[in-house]
Scaffold this motif. Structure first.
Motif, PDB file in Angstrom:
ATOM      1  N   ALA A  36      -3.319  22.365  -8.126  1.00 17.13           N
ATOM      2  CA  ALA A  36      -4.603  21.713  -8.401  1.00 17.13           C
ATOM      3  C   ALA A  36      -4.368  20.212  -8.401  1.00 17.13           C
ATOM      4  CB  ALA A  36      -5.167  22.170  -9.742  1.00 17.13           C
ATOM      5  N   GLU A  37      -5.265  19.499  -7.748  1.00 19.39           N
ATOM      6  CA  GLU A  37      -5.129  18.046  -7.652  1.00 19.39           C
ATOM      7  C   GLU A  37      -6.508  17.420  -7.713  1.00 19.39           C
ATOM      8  OE1 GLU A  37      -3.244  14.619  -4.683  1.00 19.39           O
ATOM      9  OE2 GLU A  37      -3.278  16.727  -4.080  1.00 19.39           O
ATOM     10  N   GLY A  38      -6.617  16.285  -8.367  1.00 15.78           N
ATOM     11  CA  GLY A  38      -7.907  15.615  -8.456  1.00 15.78           C
ATOM     12  C   GLY A  38      -7.730  14.184  -8.889  1.00 15.78           C
ATOM     13  N   GLY A  39      -8.854  13.468  -8.908  1.00 17.82           N
ATOM     14  CA  GLY A  39      -8.772  12.079  -9.332  1.00 17.82           C
ATOM     15  C   GLY A  39     -10.099  11.370  -9.220  1.00 17.82           C
ATOM     16  N   PHE A  40     -10.108  10.161  -9.748  1.00 16.46           N
ATOM     17  CA  PHE A  40     -11.276   9.286  -9.708  1.00 16.46           C
ATOM     18  C   PHE A  40     -10.816   7.896  -9.303  1.00 16.46           C
ATOM     19  CE2 PHE A  40     -13.752   5.982 -11.837  1.00 16.46           C
ATOM     20  CZ  PHE A  40     -15.019   6.236 -11.337  1.00 16.46           C
ATOM     21  N   ARG A  41     -11.558   7.279  -8.415  1.00 14.20           N
ATOM     22  CA  ARG A  41     -11.224   5.942  -7.947  1.00 14.20           C
ATOM     23  C   ARG A  41     -12.490   5.102  -7.854  1.00 14.20           C
ATOM     24  NH1 ARG A  41     -10.449   4.294  -2.453  1.00 14.20           N
ATOM     25  NH2 ARG A  41     -10.600   6.491  -1.879  1.00 14.20           N
ATOM     26  N   GLU A  42     -12.415   3.873  -8.302  1.00 16.79           N
ATOM     27  CA  GLU A  42     -13.557   2.962  -8.250  1.00 16.79           C
ATOM     28  C   GLU A  42     -13.104   1.617  -7.700  1.00 16.79           C
ATOM     29  OE1 GLU A  42     -17.240   1.341 -11.055  1.00 16.79           O
ATOM     30  OE2 GLU A  42     -15.525   2.354 -11.965  1.00 16.79           O
ATOM     31  N   ARG A  43     -13.946   1.014  -6.869  1.00 19.32           N
ATOM     32  CA  ARG A  43     -13.647  -0.282  -6.280  1.00 19.32           C
ATOM     33  C   ARG A  43     -14.912  -1.128  -6.286  1.00 19.32           C
ATOM     34  NH1 ARG A  43     -11.942   0.964  -0.868  1.00 19.32           N
ATOM     35  NH2 ARG A  43     -14.156   1.145  -0.442  1.00 19.32           N
ATOM     36  N   GLU A  44     -14.801  -2.358  -6.764  1.00 17.56           N
ATOM     37  CA  GLU A  44     -15.943  -3.272  -6.798  1.00 17.56           C
ATOM     38  C   GLU A  44     -15.555  -4.572  -6.123  1.00 17.56           C
ATOM     39  OE1 GLU A  44     -19.198  -5.123  -9.950  1.00 17.56           O
ATOM     40  OE2 GLU A  44     -17.224  -4.479 -10.673  1.00 17.56           O
TER      41      GLU A  44
ATOM     42  N   VAL B 208     -14.738 -18.693 -11.909  1.00 22.00           N
ATOM     43  CA  VAL B 208     -14.710 -17.301 -12.323  1.00 22.00           C
ATOM     44  C   VAL B 208     -16.099 -16.865 -12.771  1.00 22.00           C
ATOM     45  CG1 VAL B 208     -13.774 -15.708 -14.050  1.00 22.00           C
ATOM     46  CG2 VAL B 208     -12.277 -17.404 -12.969  1.00 22.00           C
ATOM     47  N   GLY B 209     -16.463 -15.610 -12.451  1.00 20.61           N
ATOM     48  CA  GLY B 209     -17.736 -15.047 -12.888  1.00 20.61           C
ATOM     49  C   GLY B 209     -18.851 -15.131 -11.871  1.00 20.61           C
ATOM     50  N   LEU B 210     -18.572 -15.673 -10.676  1.00 15.93           N
ATOM     51  CA  LEU B 210     -19.612 -15.815  -9.651  1.00 15.93           C
ATOM     52  C   LEU B 210     -19.481 -14.763  -8.547  1.00 15.93           C
ATOM     53  CD1 LEU B 210     -19.765 -19.714  -9.283  1.00 15.93           C
ATOM     54  CD2 LEU B 210     -21.182 -18.211 -10.691  1.00 15.93           C
ATOM     55  N   GLY B 211     -18.581 -13.822  -8.698  1.00 18.23           N
ATOM     56  CA  GLY B 211     -18.444 -12.758  -7.711  1.00 18.23           C
ATOM     57  C   GLY B 211     -17.381 -12.999  -6.669  1.00 18.23           C
ATOM     58  N   TYR B 212     -16.497 -13.990  -6.865  1.00 20.61           N
ATOM     59  CA  TYR B 212     -15.415 -14.245  -5.911  1.00 20.61           C
ATOM     60  C   TYR B 212     -14.176 -13.459  -6.342  1.00 20.61           C
ATOM     61  CZ  TYR B 212     -18.259 -18.087  -4.140  1.00 20.61           C
ATOM     62  OH  TYR B 212     -19.275 -18.827  -3.583  1.00 20.61           O
ATOM     63  N   GLY B 213     -14.261 -12.148  -6.297  1.00 23.34           N
ATOM     64  CA  GLY B 213     -13.145 -11.344  -6.750  1.00 23.34           C
ATOM     65  C   GLY B 213     -13.320  -9.884  -6.407  1.00 23.34           C
ATOM     66  N   GLU B 214     -12.381  -9.092  -6.883  1.00 20.40           N
ATOM     67  CA  GLU B 214     -12.375  -7.661  -6.609  1.00 20.40           C
ATOM     68  C   GLU B 214     -11.705  -6.932  -7.767  1.00 20.40           C
ATOM     69  OE1 GLU B 214     -10.685  -4.490  -3.226  1.00 20.40           O
ATOM     70  OE2 GLU B 214     -10.784  -6.645  -2.807  1.00 20.40           O
ATOM     71  N   ARG B 215     -12.166  -5.716  -8.026  1.00 18.82           N
ATOM     72  CA  ARG B 215     -11.576  -4.882  -9.067  1.00 18.82           C
ATOM     73  C   ARG B 215     -11.430  -3.471  -8.527  1.00 18.82           C
ATOM     74  NH1 ARG B 215     -13.811  -1.181 -12.222  1.00 18.82           N
ATOM     75  NH2 ARG B 215     -15.894  -1.837 -11.556  1.00 18.82           N
ATOM     76  N   ARG B 216     -10.307  -2.821  -8.872  1.00 19.49           N
ATOM     77  CA  ARG B 216     -10.132  -1.420  -8.500  1.00 19.49           C
ATOM     78  C   ARG B 216      -9.438  -0.674  -9.629  1.00 19.49           C
ATOM     79  NH1 ARG B 216      -4.949  -0.403  -7.089  1.00 19.49           N
ATOM     80  NH2 ARG B 216      -3.628  -2.170  -6.478  1.00 19.49           N
ATOM     81  N   ASP B 217      -9.833   0.572  -9.833  1.00 22.98           N
ATOM     82  CA  ASP B 217      -9.258   1.452 -10.846  1.00 22.98           C
ATOM     83  C   ASP B 217      -9.027   2.809 -10.199  1.00 22.98           C
ATOM     84  OD1 ASP B 217      -9.946  -0.233 -13.463  1.00 22.98           O
ATOM     85  OD2 ASP B 217     -11.751  -0.155 -12.246  1.00 22.98           O
ATOM     86  N   GLU B 218      -7.953   3.467 -10.601  1.00 23.47           N
ATOM     87  CA  GLU B 218      -7.695   4.812 -10.089  1.00 23.47           C
ATOM     88  C   GLU B 218      -6.970   5.632 -11.145  1.00 23.47           C
ATOM     89  OE1 GLU B 218      -5.592   7.232  -6.375  1.00 23.47           O
ATOM     90  OE2 GLU B 218      -5.441   5.043  -6.489  1.00 23.47           O
ATOM     91  N   PHE B 219      -7.417   6.869 -11.285  1.00 24.18           N
ATOM     92  CA  PHE B 219      -6.692   7.847 -12.080  1.00 24.18           C
ATOM     93  C   PHE B 219      -6.585   9.109 -11.239  1.00 24.18           C
ATOM     94  CE2 PHE B 219      -6.618  11.570 -14.853  1.00 24.18           C
ATOM     95  CZ  PHE B 219      -5.452  11.309 -15.565  1.00 24.18           C
ATOM     96  N   ALA B 220      -5.383   9.627 -11.083  1.00 27.71           N
ATOM     97  CA  ALA B 220      -5.176  10.812 -10.253  1.00 27.71           C
ATOM     98  C   ALA B 220      -4.073  11.651 -10.875  1.00 27.71           C
ATOM     99  CB  ALA B 220      -4.798  10.426  -8.818  1.00 27.71           C
TER     100      ALA B 220
END
Length: 551
Positions: free
Chosen positions: A185-193, A159-171
């Protein structure tokens, strides 16, 4: 109650140790899987979403949608023909529509609010959570979504060497409507790493998507409807852990989109016609990506018979650096019987391409050097059928020319470790999409979602995805199990080893469901790790536990 608790405890202690033991046997075989293995696309919910719609009437209905925009493939439902090849952007939906009837649970009586909360955890530091909140039936209609998932230590790497993925979303969205007026009206924010797994000096690649849309419509009697819409979006891309790469744009590259559309429709009992005008502006500072797009369309629909519908549209499109184009289409849909429809159509289409589209379509892709719009002729044919309320089937095929067919380069950039995006000119493609759902004996359901994209050009590999699922549910929804298998190619056309997932659930009370999942059970048989896109590892075999509460 005690029996249900005993069932889920037994399932958990059977699946979890077995998955762990298999992982230990297969994980240490090294990298002999090579580039011929391919992408494990998350869990089985990508292909078969967890929401199950209870279909009361399986007869074919008239579908009034025109040529739809790009969208991900979901579980079977009756729908209009799918977009053409090379244009489907497999993206996460803006808001998961989890209605009160889903999973056999109804909203509490006397309230217009419906809430679903899900928490889960598993191997590889896997944590996930989702909260859905809806206000249904009354104006304003409100929906909110928060979604989170994180995993680290793919294929049991440290863990901690970059063998992973993260995603967050608010809509979220809100809609107010009366008999004559409507506003939404519709909107949101999404992030993926995504971690870059020690392939280069960079640690991870991140995407951030923000969007907002406003829609207004006013109806003057039964004859005329006026509509106006405005939308905006911001998309950014960055890599972390080393100096900024020499991209042809300010770092981090950020795309700004803004536009609007006005339209008017005239409707009579058998005929409808409309005119729309649209404008969209795009810029990526520092990169010469500034583009102005204008489009006007005149469309019509004619229903001469209850069983026959004809649609047509003609328009004009122009953008910065592109001469005038004249998109059009014509389509005929014939409802042969109540349970069978046939569709035939074609025309010339224009598909806008922006940074958000490329970032969503290709995993582990680098910042593109250009973003040309895609256009060309196409022809489509499809059928939708249901038989005796049992077999549900759709097949859609599209043959099209792509002026700029997007694909990943054959090898990654040695500096960033990410794959450049390449474009081939005037590439004909054939896409075939099939969906099947077959209920058996009231408790067992077989489903299948399949897709083929075949480019007719050297250097372009076909894309294939074949998926099947067997789901068994107790008649009252008290418990059940699911088994799914998937055969597919990676984005470069290399076949992956089959993927097998299994899960079981028990409903402790009416509003609480416990689920145990074992994912990618066949990975230890590969003799090495599974790759999402060589040299980047996929998660591999894993197990997890989920709790879903409906209020």
């Amino acid at each position: 109650m005690k029996k249900r608790i005993a069932v889920v405890i037994a399932l958990f202690f059977l699946l979890f140790p077995a998955a762990r033991l298999l992982a230990q046997d297969g994980g240490g075989a090294g990298g002999t899987g090579g580039g011929d293995t391919a992408k494990a696309k998350g869990d089985d919910e990508d292909l078969f979403p967890s929401v199950t719609l209870e279909i009361e009437d399986l007869s074919i209905e008239k579908i009034e949608a025109g040529l739809p925009d790009s969208e991900p493939l979901m579980a079977f439902e009756r729908r209009a023909p799918l977009p053409g090849p090379g244009e489907i952007s497999v993206a996460e939906p803006a808001v998961d529509t989890l209605l009160p009837q889903a999973n056999g649970t109804a909203a509490p009586a006397g309230t217009s609010f419906f809430t679903s909360v899900l928490f889960g955890a598993g191997l590889q530091s896997n944590l996930l959570g989702r909260i859905n909140l809806y206000r249904l039936g009354l104006s304003p209609v409100i929906n909110l979504l928060f979604d989170y998932e994180n995993a680290d230590g793919y294929d049991y790497r440290r863990v901690g060497l970059g063998y992973g993925e993260r995603r967050d979303e608010f809509a979220g969205g809100i809609k107010l409507a009366s008999d004559r007026l409507s506003f939404a009206a519709e909107g949101g924010f999404r992030e993926r790493e995504r971690g870059l797994q020690e392939q280069t000096p960079y640690f991870s690649a991140s995407d951030r998507f923000s969007r907002l849309s406003l829609d207004f419509s006013a109806r003057a009697g039964d004859l005329f409807t006026f509509a106006a819409a405005a939308d905006g979006a911001v998309t950014s891309f960055s890599v972390t852990g080393a100096a900024a790469p020499p991209y042809p744009a300010d770092y981090p590259p950020t795309e700004y989109l803004a536009g609007g559309k006005v339209s008017g429709d005239l409707a009579w009992p058998a005929v409808r016609t409309g005119l729309s005008l649209a404008y969209r502006f795009r810029t990526i500072p520092g990169g010469g990506f500034e583009t102005h797009r204008f489009r006007a369309d005149l469309d019509a629909r004619w229903d001469p018979l209850d069983a026959l519908r004809a649609e047509a549209s003609v328009g004009v499109f122009t953008s910065t650096g592109v001469p005038y184009l004249f998109p059009w289409f014509a389509r005929v849909r014939w409802f042969v019987f109540d349970r069978l429809s046939l569709t035939l159509g074609g025309g010339y289409r224009v598909r806008e391409r922006n940074l958000a589209d490329v970032r969503d379509e290709f995993a582990f892709s680098d910042f593109p050097g250009s973003l040309p719009d895609n256009h060309g002729w196409y022809g489509e044919a499809g059928t939708q059928a249901s038989f005796a309320n049992l077999l549900l089937l759709t097949v859609d095929a599209v043959l099209a020319e792509n002026s700029d067919y997007a694909r990943l380069a054959s090898s990654p950039d040695p500096l960033t470790g990410l794959y450049p995006v390449a474009y081939d000119s005037h590439v004909p493609t054939l896409s075939v999409d099939g969906r099947l759902k077959l209920p058996i004996a009231g408790w067992l359901t077989l489903s299948s979602v399949n897709r083929l994209v075949l480019p007719f050009a050297s250097g372009n590999a076909p894309t294939v995805s074949l998926g099947g699922e067997a789901a068994a549910d107790e008649t009252t929804g008290a418990f059940g199990a699911k088994l799914s298998v998937r055969f597919s190619t990676d984005p470069l056309g290399r076949w992956e080893f089959p993927s097998l997932d299994a899960s079981a659930y028990v409903r402790i009370v009416d509003n609480m469901k416990l689920t145990v999942e074992a994912l990618d059970l066949l990975q230890p048989l590969i003799g090495g790790p599974r790759y999402a896109l060589y040299p980047y590892l996929a998660p591999g075999i894993r197990a997890r536990f989920k709790i879903e509460i409906t209020l």
